[in-house]
Design an enzyme around this catalytic site. Structure first.
Site, short mmCIF file in Angstrom:
data_model
loop_
_atom_site.label_atom_id
_atom_site.label_comp_id
_atom_site.label_asym_id
_atom_site.label_seq_id
_atom_site.Cartn_x
_atom_site.Cartn_y
_atom_site.Cartn_z
N GLY A 265 0.83 -1.18 -0.12
CA GLY A 265 0.04 -0.05 0.08
C GLY A 265 0.93 1.38 -0.15
O GLY A 265 0.58 2.24 -0.74
N GLU A 268 7.21 3.62 4.30
CA GLU A 268 7.59 4.93 5.44
C GLU A 268 9.15 5.35 4.98
O GLU A 268 9.49 5.75 5.95
CB GLU A 268 7.39 4.36 6.56
CG GLU A 268 8.27 3.39 7.27
CD GLU A 268 7.89 1.81 7.02
OE1 GLU A 268 8.14 1.16 7.94
OE2 GLU A 268 6.92 1.75 6.29
N ASN A 269 9.38 5.44 3.91
CA ASN A 269 10.66 5.99 3.76
C ASN A 269 10.83 7.25 4.52
O ASN A 269 9.96 7.89 4.17
CB ASN A 269 11.18 6.17 2.36
CG ASN A 269 10.89 5.01 1.20
OD1 ASN A 269 11.59 3.92 1.84
ND2 ASN A 269 10.29 5.10 0.27
N HIS A 299 -1.15 6.39 8.36
CA HIS A 299 -0.35 5.25 8.60
C HIS A 299 1.29 5.50 8.52
O HIS A 299 1.89 5.48 9.48
CB HIS A 299 -0.88 3.95 7.89
CG HIS A 299 -0.07 2.69 8.22
ND1 HIS A 299 -0.65 1.73 9.19
CD2 HIS A 299 1.23 2.45 8.03
CE1 HIS A 299 0.25 0.72 9.27
NE2 HIS A 299 1.37 1.03 8.63
N GLU A 300 1.40 6.03 7.27
CA GLU A 300 2.74 6.46 6.90
C GLU A 300 3.31 7.29 7.59
O GLU A 300 4.36 7.38 7.87
CB GLU A 300 2.99 6.42 5.32
CG GLU A 300 2.47 5.12 4.50
CD GLU A 300 3.02 3.87 5.12
OE1 GLU A 300 4.04 3.71 5.25
OE2 GLU A 300 2.31 2.84 5.06
N HIS A 303 4.66 6.48 10.93
CA HIS A 303 5.91 5.90 10.86
C HIS A 303 7.04 6.79 11.08
O HIS A 303 8.10 6.20 11.42
CB HIS A 303 6.02 4.96 9.51
CG HIS A 303 5.54 3.49 9.66
ND1 HIS A 303 5.85 2.66 10.67
CD2 HIS A 303 4.61 2.95 8.93
CE1 HIS A 303 5.05 1.67 10.45
NE2 HIS A 303 4.46 1.81 9.45
N GLU A 322 4.45 -1.52 12.97
CA GLU A 322 3.41 -1.61 12.12
C GLU A 322 1.96 -1.79 12.81
O GLU A 322 0.89 -1.06 12.50
CB GLU A 322 3.46 -3.08 11.38
CG GLU A 322 4.34 -3.07 10.52
CD GLU A 322 4.31 -1.88 9.31
OE1 GLU A 322 3.24 -0.96 9.39
OE2 GLU A 322 5.61 -1.59 8.62
#
Length: 846
Positions: A265, A268-269, A299-300, A303, A322
């Site tokens: 999906g 998270e870089n 969500h990202e 992170h 996660e």
């Protein structure tokens, strides 16, 4: 390849020997379509005289220099480079050619079929930064990373640090020299390159800094990017997290890039998040997908703190990344955006995923045992994400939201840019809440399995409750009984609607918990355990409540309560306690009134599965015909232009099987039949064509004509699915050969071809592939990259058969193959799905 599968023991040994400081990575992307030049300079300290290795999946090694001396290229085996006689402080330079991929791993190369432009993006989690530069590939060997990139001057180049001004190198070629990153793990470094179109904005962080924002997509897709909305959700997420975490955003800028042929999906870089390109909506999508995009964005963003600022020491604590991001993104969506029913979505989607995963033979504790990289590759599952997020929700209810966020803030402050383990987080939560979490952790994070809660109620002749208790059970293989904080809801019919009239919140533990305060009250029409969804547990309805739900589920006003009832009956159907035919009756009798898009989407998926695999075999054709007919009727009756109308049409197409139904689809696609408010746009037109192809009502020429009209990447994917969905043995063999006999097919075309391959109205066409699947499985696993091998292991498994022959063949393969463990796990999960279908068929036949 020997050396690719790093073990936990090797990682611990290497961590005890060395500490990384800096990487300088120079990449030349002008070397042609197959390889790029990668020159890596690594500075690290070590135990003097020791030996270790660095990871590098190379095509060709040009030179290796360690501390100024030439190290023979024979030290490289294509996966690792041996490093001997190290000093206290060391400098290693590795100059090599690396391969582009088309599998979504490492540095992925995509050519846009619309305009021939080349687009690149990196995907490094779990172990694939070593496909781009030489690296100590484990999360606890953090360092600063400085990237220099030589590429066509017309390209955009994005990495973790702000993009510098390019310096001309030659005609049409430029060089970008990025500033070093903060100290981060290699798997969250990033490089995205190509003629991406972009739009810019900014926000002010809680510490007063101006944070540049960027959105990127391919030029041929950019017109569909709704940038203002995405920036709005991003700003809402920033404000929510910075306030709740009591810590400003930890990086210099925040770019979000929608990239082609992405496997997940999003990723998270740090400061350069990549997203699945399907989140750029060129056609109408369901509200469920629109909400899912918001949850994914948040969500990202979560992170950036949990995972990027503070990172797990080893992959056994992947849940620290996660699970937290799942929980945080849901609460942020519910409290900071217009999607206020996000917890209903969480129950309908994430929790149902978690319950399913937790009942597989491959279930594992939230804190998993990860012996090597292959273990972690299959650990991105419903336990790590959804069960972990559910358990965190219960922990927040137990320690209190304020104390929870206070503990998280202290955790970030203490461990910023470092690595942690489970105990590090729990100790901060204990300090903030005053609670000892040792027992809680043992039962919830370190043991596997899901409990089931049953209401036990007796009433007298006047309908007064004389006893009420909650019975908790656990599967024999995972017998832990856990403490739960939950509510019991009483729902009573009032003027044709089920209305909650009482709610009792309590703690339960052990096998049976009496609830004294309920005794003496009139029995309601429906009793709902875990009302408001506080606990992580399967729930059952008593016989009377199930009878009432069958007739009146749609009249429950609260969407979360409805989702809990939908989920309870589906779970009982999966467990072969409720007949699949009864579940079909429940859905078709109540789904028209469902307002929550994700609940609707999840339930309709389960409806089609129940009709196609869980109903007794001799009744499946009739069940599918009935389901398709009634879904078409619901589509005609739905509010024009509504999400429900759209979903009923899509699922009608997925279930259609009779000539009349397929003719209706043809007429709808051609415009001979219309529904007020429904537009047959590009993607829906493809879905209708796939349905016709699966029913042998569309030829290869029809598919080719559609592809000529829509020659985009999405069009190619739909065309691959449609061809593979055609029902003849020749069509299925052609799809099989595309994937098995040719290793050049890119990841998305493998996935879409496999999706079409499994679609079969007459499932006997797949019988010939059972033995062939097991004949090639191990060779594919050993010769392809992980993602492609996974697509084959799961996507080409002929699960639609759901019969004893498939079950027995799968069990026989497992009996003779104990390794590789990761492949075995996927096959075990395939088998579990077949066994559930067979048990459900037997129950339905009674």
């Amino acid at each position: 390849m020997p050396g690719e599968n790093l073990t936990h023991d090797e990682a611990r040994t290497r961590k005890n020997l060395i500490q990384t400081h800096t990487y300088a990575v120079a990449l030349d992307l002008t070397q042609g379509p197959d390889v790029f030049r990668s020159t890596t300079t690594v500075r690290f300290s070590a135990e003097a005289g020791s030996s270790t290795f660095i990871d590098a999946l190379t095509a060709t090694v040009h030179s290796i220099t360690l501390n100024g001396s030439d190290a023979s290229a024979s030290a490289a085996d294509g996966a690792r480079i041996a490093l001997d006689d190290l000093r206290d402080e060391n400098e290693l330079v590795v100059d090599a050619d690396m391969r582009y991929t088309n599998t979504g791993e490492g540095l992925h190369r995509f050519v846009d079929p619309v305009d021939g432009e080349v687009y690149l993006y990196s995907q490094f989690e779990v172990p694939d930064s070593r496909r781009v530069f030489a690296v100590f590939e484990q999360p606890d060997l953090k360092a600063e990373f400085q990237f220099t990139v030589t590429a066509p001057s017309a390209w955009q180049i994005v990495s973790n640090s702000p993009t510098p001004e390019p310096v001309p190198v030659s005609d049409g070629v430029a060089r970008w020299e990025f500033t070093p990153t903060p100290t981060i793990s290699s798997y969250i470094t990033a490089l995205i390159a190509g003629p991406y179109a972009s739009v810019r904005s900014e926000l002010t962080s809680s510490d007063g800094r101006t944070i540049p924002l960027g959105l990127f997509a391919r030029k041929s897709l950019f017109e569909y990017l709704d940038a203002d909305y995405i920036f709005e959700k991003t700003r809402q997420g920033f404000a929510f997290y910075e306030q709740k975490f009591n810590r400003a955003y930890p990086f210099e800028k925040y770019d979000q890039l929608f990239v082609p042929e992405f496997n997940a999906g999003a990723m998270e870089n740090a400061g350069a998040v990549t997203f699945l390109e399907s989140y750029v909506f060129r056609s109408k999508v369901t509200d469920a997908i629109r909400e899912r995009r918001v949850v994914t964005i948040l969500h990202e963003l979560a992170h950036m703190w949990f995972g990027d600022l503070v990172t797990m020491t080893w992959w056994n604590d992947l849940w620290l990344n996660e699970s937290f991001a799942e929980w945080a993104s849901t609460i942020a969506t519910a409290q900071a955006t217009e999607w206020t029913e996000a917890w209903t979505t969480f129950q309908a989607m994430e929790k149902s995923w978690a319950y399913k995963q937790d009942q597989l033979p491959s279930t594992h504790p939230v804190v998993a045992t990860i012996n090597d990289l292959e273990d972690v590759q299959v650990n991105f599952d419903g336990i790590t994400y959804a069960k972990g997020g559910s358990v965190l929700k219960q922990l927040v209810a137990w320690v209190g939201e304020e104390a929870f966020f206070a503990g998280v803030s202290a955790y970030f402050a203490k461990h910023a840019f470092g690595n942690t383990e489970l105990r590090d987080l729990l100790s901060e939560l204990e300090t903030a809440s005053g609670r000892d979490l040792t027992e809680w952790s043992t039962k919830w994070l370190e043991t596997a399995g899901v409990n089931t809660l049953h209401p036990e109620v007796t009433v007298d002749s006047e309908g007064t409750i004389t006893s009420f208790s909650i019975r908790q059970t656990a599967p024999a293989d995972y017998p832990t009984l856990r403490p739960h904080r939950l509510a019991v809801g009483f729902y009573t019919l009032d003027d044709g609607r089920l209305v909650r009239t009482d709610r009792f919140e309590l703690d339960i533990d052990g096998e049976r918990t009496p609830v004294a305060e309920i005794v003496g009250r009139a029995r309601p029409d429906l009793i709902l355990l875990n009302d408001d969804d506080l606990a992580y547990a399967k729930i059952r309805l008593d016989e009377e409540s199930l009878r009432v739900a069958m007739e009146h589920l749609s009249t429950i006003e609260n969407p979360l309560a409805r989702a809990l009832v939908w989920g309870s009956v589906w779970d009982a159907t999966r467990d072969a306690e409720t007949a699949a035919s009864d579940y079909i009756d429940l859905v078709l009798g109540n789904i028209a009134a469902e307002t929550e898009s994700t609940t609707l989407r999840t339930t309709l998926n389960q409806l089609v599965l129940a009709a196609g695999q869980y109903v007794a075999p001799e009744r499946q054709a009739g069940a599918l015909e009935r389901v398709a007919d009634e879904l078409w009727g619901l589509a005609q009756q739905a509010t024009p232009g509504s999400d429900a109308q759209f979903q009923f049409v899509k699922f009608f197409a997925s279930a259609a099987s009779t000539p009349t139904q397929l003719e209706t689809i043809a007429a709808l696609r051609a415009g001979a039949i219309t529904l007020n408010g429904l537009e047959i746009d590009t993607d829906l037109e493809w879905e209708l064509l796939v349905a016709r192809a699966a029913g042998d009502h569309a030829t290869v020429a029809d598919i080719d004509a559609a592809l000529e009209r829509d020659s985009t990447a999405s069009g190619q994917q739909f065309a691959a699915q449609a061809r593979a969905a055609r029902p003849s043995s020749a069509d299925k063999n052609a799809a099989w050969s595309l994937i098995i006999d040719d290793d050049s097919l890119p990841n998305t075309l493998v996935a879409y071809t496999a999706l079409g391959f499994r679609r079969a109205q007459d499932t006997t066409v797949l019988t010939e592939f059972v033995d062939r699947y097991f004949d090639v499985l191990l060779d594919i696993w050993n010769s392809r990259t992980y993602k492609i091998a996974e697509h084959v292991a799961v996507g080409l498994y002929p699960s639609s058969l759901a019969n004893a022959h498939l079950r027995d063949a799968t069990a026989a393969w497992l009996d003779t193959h104990s390794e590789p463990a990761a492949l075995r796990r996927l096959v075990v999960e395939n088998l579990a799905g077949v066994e559930r279908a067979l048990a459900a068929q037997e129950r339905d036949a009674r």
